[in-house]
Design an enzyme around this catalytic site. Structure first.
Site, mmCIF file in Angstrom:
data_model
loop_
_atom_site.group_PDB
_atom_site.id
_atom_site.type_symbol
_atom_site.label_atom_id
_atom_site.label_comp_id
_atom_site.label_asym_id
_atom_site.label_seq_id
_atom_site.Cartn_x
_atom_site.Cartn_y
_atom_site.Cartn_z
ATOM 1 N N LYS A 13 29.892 -34.735 -63.896
ATOM 2 C CA LYS A 13 29.135 -33.698 -64.618
ATOM 3 C C LYS A 13 28.913 -32.441 -63.772
ATOM 4 O O LYS A 13 28.975 -31.338 -64.293
ATOM 5 C CB LYS A 13 27.839 -34.227 -65.217
ATOM 6 C CG LYS A 13 26.799 -34.678 -64.251
ATOM 7 C CD LYS A 13 25.579 -35.219 -64.979
ATOM 8 C CE LYS A 13 24.728 -36.083 -64.075
ATOM 9 N NZ LYS A 13 24.364 -35.524 -62.782
ATOM 10 N N ARG A 88 16.407 -35.883 -67.832
ATOM 11 C CA ARG A 88 16.970 -37.182 -67.467
ATOM 12 C C ARG A 88 16.189 -38.318 -68.113
ATOM 13 O O ARG A 88 16.502 -39.486 -67.901
ATOM 14 C CB ARG A 88 16.915 -37.334 -65.964
ATOM 15 C CG ARG A 88 18.285 -37.657 -65.356
ATOM 16 C CD ARG A 88 18.165 -37.538 -63.885
ATOM 17 N NE ARG A 88 19.266 -38.048 -63.153
ATOM 18 C CZ ARG A 88 20.114 -37.270 -62.488
ATOM 19 N NH1 ARG A 88 20.059 -35.977 -62.587
ATOM 20 N NH2 ARG A 88 21.025 -37.823 -61.733
ATOM 21 N N ARG A 160 26.930 -38.537 -49.297
ATOM 22 C CA ARG A 160 25.533 -38.415 -49.733
ATOM 23 C C ARG A 160 24.827 -39.743 -49.487
ATOM 24 O O ARG A 160 25.393 -40.801 -49.736
ATOM 25 C CB ARG A 160 25.486 -38.090 -51.235
ATOM 26 C CG ARG A 160 25.449 -36.608 -51.525
ATOM 27 C CD ARG A 160 25.604 -36.296 -52.979
ATOM 28 N NE ARG A 160 24.698 -37.006 -53.868
ATOM 29 C CZ ARG A 160 24.617 -36.812 -55.188
ATOM 30 N NH1 ARG A 160 25.418 -35.909 -55.759
ATOM 31 N NH2 ARG A 160 23.794 -37.494 -55.942
ATOM 32 N N ARG A 171 21.219 -46.340 -59.444
ATOM 33 C CA ARG A 171 21.262 -45.076 -60.203
ATOM 34 C C ARG A 171 21.906 -45.288 -61.573
ATOM 35 O O ARG A 171 21.488 -44.685 -62.562
ATOM 36 C CB ARG A 171 22.030 -44.010 -59.404
ATOM 37 C CG ARG A 171 21.237 -43.535 -58.185
ATOM 38 C CD ARG A 171 22.109 -42.798 -57.186
ATOM 39 N NE ARG A 171 22.611 -41.549 -57.691
ATOM 40 C CZ ARG A 171 23.740 -40.979 -57.271
ATOM 41 N NH1 ARG A 171 24.481 -41.559 -56.345
ATOM 42 N NH2 ARG A 171 24.138 -39.843 -57.788
HETATM 43 P P1 AMP Z 1 22.261 -35.760 -59.127
HETATM 44 O O1 AMP Z 1 22.672 -34.809 -58.077
HETATM 45 O O2 AMP Z 1 22.128 -35.147 -60.480
HETATM 46 O O3 AMP Z 1 23.119 -37.009 -59.134
HETATM 47 O O4 AMP Z 1 20.776 -36.261 -58.752
HETATM 48 C C1 AMP Z 1 20.514 -36.946 -57.529
HETATM 49 C C2 AMP Z 1 19.109 -37.511 -57.551
HETATM 50 O O5 AMP Z 1 18.155 -36.440 -57.687
HETATM 51 C C3 AMP Z 1 18.787 -38.464 -58.690
HETATM 52 O O6 AMP Z 1 19.224 -39.783 -58.433
HETATM 53 C C4 AMP Z 1 17.255 -38.341 -58.747
HETATM 54 O O7 AMP Z 1 16.644 -39.046 -57.679
HETATM 55 C C5 AMP Z 1 17.046 -36.866 -58.474
HETATM 56 N N1 AMP Z 1 17.048 -36.096 -59.750
HETATM 57 C C6 AMP Z 1 17.960 -35.179 -60.145
HETATM 58 N N2 AMP Z 1 17.638 -34.677 -61.343
HETATM 59 C C7 AMP Z 1 16.491 -35.296 -61.722
HETATM 60 C C8 AMP Z 1 15.669 -35.230 -62.874
HETATM 61 N N3 AMP Z 1 15.939 -34.433 -63.917
HETATM 62 N N4 AMP Z 1 14.555 -36.019 -62.914
HETATM 63 C C9 AMP Z 1 14.237 -36.813 -61.888
HETATM 64 N N5 AMP Z 1 14.992 -36.962 -60.793
HETATM 65 C C10 AMP Z 1 16.109 -36.198 -60.684
#
Ligand code: AMP
Length: 216
Positions: A13, A88, A160, A171
């Site tokens: 995404k 989310r 990461r 996740r």
């Molecule tokens: P991503 O980079 O989108 O995969 O997000 C990495 C991590 O950031 C997630 O596993 C959550 O811990 C946190 N995170 C990102 N977006 C959100 C959101 N909208 N609500 C809560 N946690 C978030």
């Protein structure tokens, strides 16, 4: 153009969000990137977010909604934006509805990228990212030419901390339990655009653009 992109971790995404926002010249707003940046710069928000990120869970809604509200109020969002990774869960979707009511324009679509769980795990654990420019690599399908060095900027490549197998599994579970209900929420509003994420990157982008342009 006001669009949301949702999908499980490893669905591509963020890559698609980058390409899409360049194509339509709109800001790409990634809550995951904002939290990682806040951690890098040593803010309290960054430290709090990191605690949740390292367990694979979600950062609390109050913090997340607050940073999105602040970001959407910046002038570059007045003509449109792409939200990546927000909302989310359903509570965040309700909060976003409220925020959007106070802004001009409507939501044009919600893109949902679908990929099977086994493929997601394989993609996430082989993912490496450039610490400088953010270019994303896959150790088998798109490895850096020189080990640990970015092809584009020469920056150091890292994994990461939430891309390990255990955290990746958590996740994906969080996605099924908390994020998937959004699919019905947005489908019932006629906003959902479903895209198969297990295809060539450019084919996925074409499907997304076609879906958004047909719907808006
Ligand atoms: P991503 O980079 O989108 O995969 O997000 C990495 C991590 O950031 C997630 O596993 C959550 O811990 C946190 N995170 C990102 N977006 C959100 C959101 N909208 N609500 C809560 N946690 C978030």
């Amino acid at each position: 153009m006001r669009v949301i992109i949702i999908g499980p971790p490893g669905s591509g995404k963020s890559t698609q969000a980058d390409l899409f926002s360049q194509y339509f010249q709109i800001p790409h707003i990634s809550t995951g990137d904002m939290f990682r940046e806040a951690f890098k710069t040593g803010t309290i928000l960054g430290k709090k977010a990191k605690e949740h990120q390292t367990s694979g869970g979600l950062v609390p809604d109050e913090l997340t909604i607050e940073i999105v509200l602040e970001r959407l109020n910046q002038p570059d969002c007045s003509k449109g934006f792409l939200l990546d990774g927000f909302p989310r869960n359903v509570a965040q979707a309700y909060a976003l509805d409220k925020i959007l009511q106070s802004m001009p324009g409507k939501l044009d679509g919600v893109i949902n990228i679908e990929v099977d769980d086994e493929i997601l795990l394989e993609r996430i654990t082989n993912r490496r990212v450039c610490s400088q420019c953010g270019e994303t690599y896959h150790l088998t399908y798109y490895p850096p030419k020189q080990e640990d060095i970015c092809n584009l900027c020469g920056g150091k490549i890292y994994q990461r901390s939430d891309d390990t197998i255990e955290i990746a599994r958590s996740r994906i579970i969080v996605y099924h339990e908390q994020t998937k209900p959004l699919i019905d929420y947005y489908r019932s509003q006629g906003l959902l655009i479903e895209v198969n994420g297990d295809q060539d990157i450019h084919k996925v982008l074409r499907d997304i653009i076609k879906g958004v342009c047909n719907d808006s």
